[in-house]
Design a protein around this motif. Structure first.
Motif, PDB file in Angstrom:
ATOM      1  N   ALA A 139      17.043  33.450  31.439  1.00 31.43           N
ATOM      2  CA  ALA A 139      15.771  34.017  30.967  1.00 31.43           C
ATOM      3  C   ALA A 139      14.746  33.692  32.037  1.00 31.43           C
ATOM      4  O   ALA A 139      14.066  32.675  31.995  1.00 31.43           O
ATOM      5  CB  ALA A 139      15.380  33.413  29.614  1.00 31.43           C
ATOM      6  N   ILE A 140      14.657  34.552  33.005  1.00 27.62           N
ATOM      7  CA  ILE A 140      13.922  34.244  34.234  1.00 27.62           C
ATOM      8  C   ILE A 140      12.435  34.072  33.941  1.00 27.62           C
ATOM      9  O   ILE A 140      11.866  34.789  33.108  1.00 27.62           O
ATOM     10  CB  ILE A 140      14.140  35.361  35.282  1.00 27.62           C
ATOM     11  CG1 ILE A 140      13.948  34.834  36.712  1.00 27.62           C
ATOM     12  CG2 ILE A 140      13.272  36.558  35.010  1.00 27.62           C
ATOM     13  CD1 ILE A 140      15.051  33.934  37.174  1.00 27.62           C
ATOM     14  N   PRO A 141      11.775  33.101  34.558  1.00 23.28           N
ATOM     15  CA  PRO A 141      10.340  32.898  34.324  1.00 23.28           C
ATOM     16  C   PRO A 141       9.509  34.133  34.656  1.00 23.28           C
ATOM     17  O   PRO A 141       9.831  34.891  35.573  1.00 23.28           O
ATOM     18  CB  PRO A 141      10.003  31.738  35.266  1.00 23.28           C
ATOM     19  CG  PRO A 141      11.278  30.983  35.397  1.00 23.28           C
ATOM     20  CD  PRO A 141      12.344  32.039  35.403  1.00 23.28           C
ATOM     21  N   GLY A 142       8.456  34.312  33.916  1.00 24.39           N
ATOM     22  CA  GLY A 142       7.562  35.450  34.118  1.00 24.39           C
ATOM     23  C   GLY A 142       6.870  35.800  32.822  1.00 24.39           C
ATOM     24  O   GLY A 142       7.124  35.203  31.775  1.00 24.39           O
ATOM     25  N   THR A 143       5.981  36.779  32.885  1.00 23.23           N
ATOM     26  CA  THR A 143       5.258  37.242  31.700  1.00 23.23           C
ATOM     27  C   THR A 143       5.853  38.569  31.257  1.00 23.23           C
ATOM     28  O   THR A 143       6.015  39.486  32.061  1.00 23.23           O
ATOM     29  CB  THR A 143       3.764  37.395  31.998  1.00 23.23           C
ATOM     30  OG1 THR A 143       3.233  36.112  32.359  1.00 23.23           O
ATOM     31  CG2 THR A 143       3.010  37.905  30.776  1.00 23.23           C
ATOM     32  N   TYR A 144       6.179  38.648  29.998  1.00 22.19           N
ATOM     33  CA  TYR A 144       6.798  39.839  29.419  1.00 22.19           C
ATOM     34  C   TYR A 144       5.878  40.433  28.362  1.00 22.19           C
ATOM     35  O   TYR A 144       5.350  39.707  27.525  1.00 22.19           O
ATOM     36  CB  TYR A 144       8.139  39.485  28.759  1.00 22.19           C
ATOM     37  CG  TYR A 144       9.160  38.862  29.675  1.00 22.19           C
ATOM     38  CD1 TYR A 144      10.208  39.618  30.195  1.00 22.19           C
ATOM     39  CD2 TYR A 144       9.097  37.511  30.026  1.00 22.19           C
ATOM     40  CE1 TYR A 144      11.154  39.039  31.043  1.00 22.19           C
ATOM     41  CE2 TYR A 144      10.037  36.930  30.869  1.00 22.19           C
ATOM     42  CZ  TYR A 144      11.063  37.704  31.362  1.00 22.19           C
ATOM     43  OH  TYR A 144      11.990  37.140  32.192  1.00 22.19           O
ATOM     44  N   GLU A 145       5.697  41.742  28.410  1.00 22.82           N
ATOM     45  CA  GLU A 145       4.990  42.451  27.349  1.00 22.82           C
ATOM     46  C   GLU A 145       6.037  43.208  26.535  1.00 22.82           C
ATOM     47  O   GLU A 145       6.686  44.119  27.041  1.00 22.82           O
ATOM     48  CB  GLU A 145       3.943  43.401  27.924  1.00 22.82           C
ATOM     49  CG  GLU A 145       2.742  42.673  28.500  1.00 22.82           C
ATOM     50  CD  GLU A 145       1.581  43.605  28.777  1.00 22.82           C
ATOM     51  OE1 GLU A 145       1.706  44.811  28.482  1.00 22.82           O
ATOM     52  OE2 GLU A 145       0.557  43.120  29.279  1.00 22.82           O
ATOM     53  N   LEU A 146       6.185  42.810  25.300  1.00 23.62           N
ATOM     54  CA  LEU A 146       7.260  43.320  24.468  1.00 23.62           C
ATOM     55  C   LEU A 146       6.694  44.166  23.339  1.00 23.62           C
ATOM     56  O   LEU A 146       5.825  43.706  22.591  1.00 23.62           O
ATOM     57  CB  LEU A 146       8.058  42.146  23.879  1.00 23.62           C
ATOM     58  CG  LEU A 146       8.531  41.099  24.894  1.00 23.62           C
ATOM     59  CD1 LEU A 146       9.094  39.884  24.173  1.00 23.62           C
ATOM     60  CD2 LEU A 146       9.566  41.698  25.834  1.00 23.62           C
ATOM     61  N   PRO A 147       7.158  45.406  23.207  1.00 24.87           N
ATOM     62  CA  PRO A 147       6.719  46.223  22.081  1.00 24.87           C
ATOM     63  C   PRO A 147       6.989  45.511  20.763  1.00 24.87           C
ATOM     64  O   PRO A 147       8.019  44.838  20.620  1.00 24.87           O
ATOM     65  CB  PRO A 147       7.577  47.490  22.210  1.00 24.87           C
ATOM     66  CG  PRO A 147       7.935  47.556  23.662  1.00 24.87           C
ATOM     67  CD  PRO A 147       8.082  46.131  24.091  1.00 24.87           C
ATOM     68  N   PRO A 148       6.091  45.627  19.795  1.00 23.26           N
ATOM     69  CA  PRO A 148       6.251  44.883  18.542  1.00 23.26           C
ATOM     70  C   PRO A 148       7.464  45.287  17.724  1.00 23.26           C
ATOM     71  O   PRO A 148       7.849  44.576  16.804  1.00 23.26           O
ATOM     72  CB  PRO A 148       4.954  45.192  17.786  1.00 23.26           C
ATOM     73  CG  PRO A 148       4.466  46.474  18.375  1.00 23.26           C
ATOM     74  CD  PRO A 148       4.864  46.439  19.819  1.00 23.26           C
ATOM     75  N   THR A 149       8.054  46.428  18.070  1.00 26.01           N
ATOM     76  CA  THR A 149       9.227  46.884  17.311  1.00 26.01           C
ATOM     77  C   THR A 149      10.530  46.315  17.842  1.00 26.01           C
ATOM     78  O   THR A 149      11.581  46.527  17.232  1.00 26.01           O
ATOM     79  CB  THR A 149       9.306  48.424  17.353  1.00 26.01           C
ATOM     80  OG1 THR A 149       9.321  48.851  18.724  1.00 26.01           O
ATOM     81  CG2 THR A 149       8.103  49.049  16.644  1.00 26.01           C
ATOM     82  N   MET A 150      10.502  45.603  18.959  1.00 25.52           N
ATOM     83  CA  MET A 150      11.736  45.093  19.547  1.00 25.52           C
ATOM     84  C   MET A 150      12.320  43.971  18.698  1.00 25.52           C
ATOM     85  O   MET A 150      11.597  43.091  18.229  1.00 25.52           O
ATOM     86  CB  MET A 150      11.482  44.580  20.963  1.00 25.52           C
ATOM     87  CG  MET A 150      11.175  45.677  21.967  1.00 25.52           C
ATOM     88  SD  MET A 150      10.911  45.013  23.647  1.00 25.52           S
ATOM     89  CE  MET A 150      12.603  44.726  24.167  1.00 25.52           C
TER      90      MET A 150
END
Length: 316
Positions: A139-150
């Motif tokens: 789970a590589i470091p970074g910032t993720y924007e995840l759709p709320p439906t995921m």
């Protein structure tokens, strides 16, 4: 007539018009009778909105619409967009899966157990074969924007996909081959480097210490791996911790632990691929507050560094 048929009929009628109707034409019906096209356009708008990923609540979808201020004219059913914001999660360097799952759970409202279950099937997540089905370290470091439906499966797949890009950027597979290691071994070394290093500039030297110890068949004796095996945090294992039978106890076991102990960042991965040149076998953080780490090639020099550290902290 149901909505689907009505929509089909209306779109067919509209195809024969010479120019598109004005937007306001279907937003408000000025007749006393509701127009079927108004209803159809509302349905079409709902379909279009859903197609671009918005969450749309159809408040009224019937031939009778709310009356206007005069109480006479009918308006078409209206759509109220309900846009749920994307969930933003940051995987920091050195974060463990157990920590990540708690963060994801708090942000998404999904139980930690769902993420734990999703992490068990490496094939579904798209992990490379050398991961051996284990997500830790991938789970590589970074910032993720995840759709709320995921759902948890999709979230973790997105993180694994980001790892694939990071692996290419750092030339992980070919670099591991040139280093005489497997990609999993490189990630394992990188995760230890990430946990042990106080400063980025120390990472290549710590990686060299690990390689030198492995090459000489010396135990790594890394507190960070011991604590990981005990589900504890920090880099200062107690004497009792070092007696554990965990496969991550590098005081008792030769070689690398079974896999990564956290998510290493790019700098740690590069250090594992290209360690500094030097004879060091030991290192001591002589000043934890300033993250000063010094390195030694002999046990006598190592003892001097320990004494320097103890003197600085008033330890006899």
């Amino acid at each position: 007539m149901n909505i689907e048929n009505l929509l089909r009929e209306t779109l067919a009628d509209m195809a024969g018009e010479e120019r598109p109707p004005a937007p306001g034409r279907y937003l408000l019906v000025l007749d006393r009778r509701p127009r079927r096209r108004g209803l159809a356009l509302a349905a079409a708008s709902a379909v279009a909105a859903l197609a671009i990923g918005s969450t749309v609540v159809v408040q009224e979808m019937s031939s009778r619409a709310p009356a206007d201020v005069a109480g006479q004219h009918n308006a078409v059913p209206h759509l109220v967009p309900e846009r749920r914001p994307a969930v933003t999660v940051t995987v920091v360097e050195g974060m463990r899966l157990s920590q990540l799952f708690k963060v994801l759970s708090s942000l998404t409202g999904r139980p930690v157990a769902e993420f734990e279950k999703a992490a068990k099937d490496g094939t579904v997540l798209g992990l490379p074969p050398y991961a051996k089905g284990r997500l830790e370290g991938f789970a590589i470091p970074g910032t993720y924007e995840l759709p709320p439906t995921m759902n948890p499966d999709e979230i973790l797949r997105a993180m694994v996909a980001r790892f694939g890009q990071a692996a290419e950027d750092t030339d992980l597979v070919d670099g591991a081959r040139r280093a005489g290691r497997t990609p999993l071994e490189i990630l394992t070394i990188a995760s230890i480097v990430q946990a042990e290093a106080g400063r980025d500039e120390d990472m290549p030297k710590i990686a060299r210490v690990i390689y030198n110890r492995l090459d000489r068949k010396m135990r790594l004796q890394m507190d960070s791996t011991v604590l990981y095996g005990l589900d504890k945090y920090g880099t200062d294992a107690k004497p009792g911790d070092r007696k554990s039978r965990s496969p991550y106890n590098t005081y008792k076991r030769l070689g690398l632990p079974p896999g990564p102990i956290s998510s290493p960042g790019d700098d740690a991965i590069r250090a594992a691929l290209k360690p500094a040149s030097g004879p060091w076998l030991f290192y001591v953080t002589t000043d934890p507050k300033k993250n000063i780490t010094k390195f030694a090639a002999s046990r006598s020099d190592f003892t001097k560094l320990v004494q320097e550290r103890d003197k600085k902290h008033g330890i006899r």
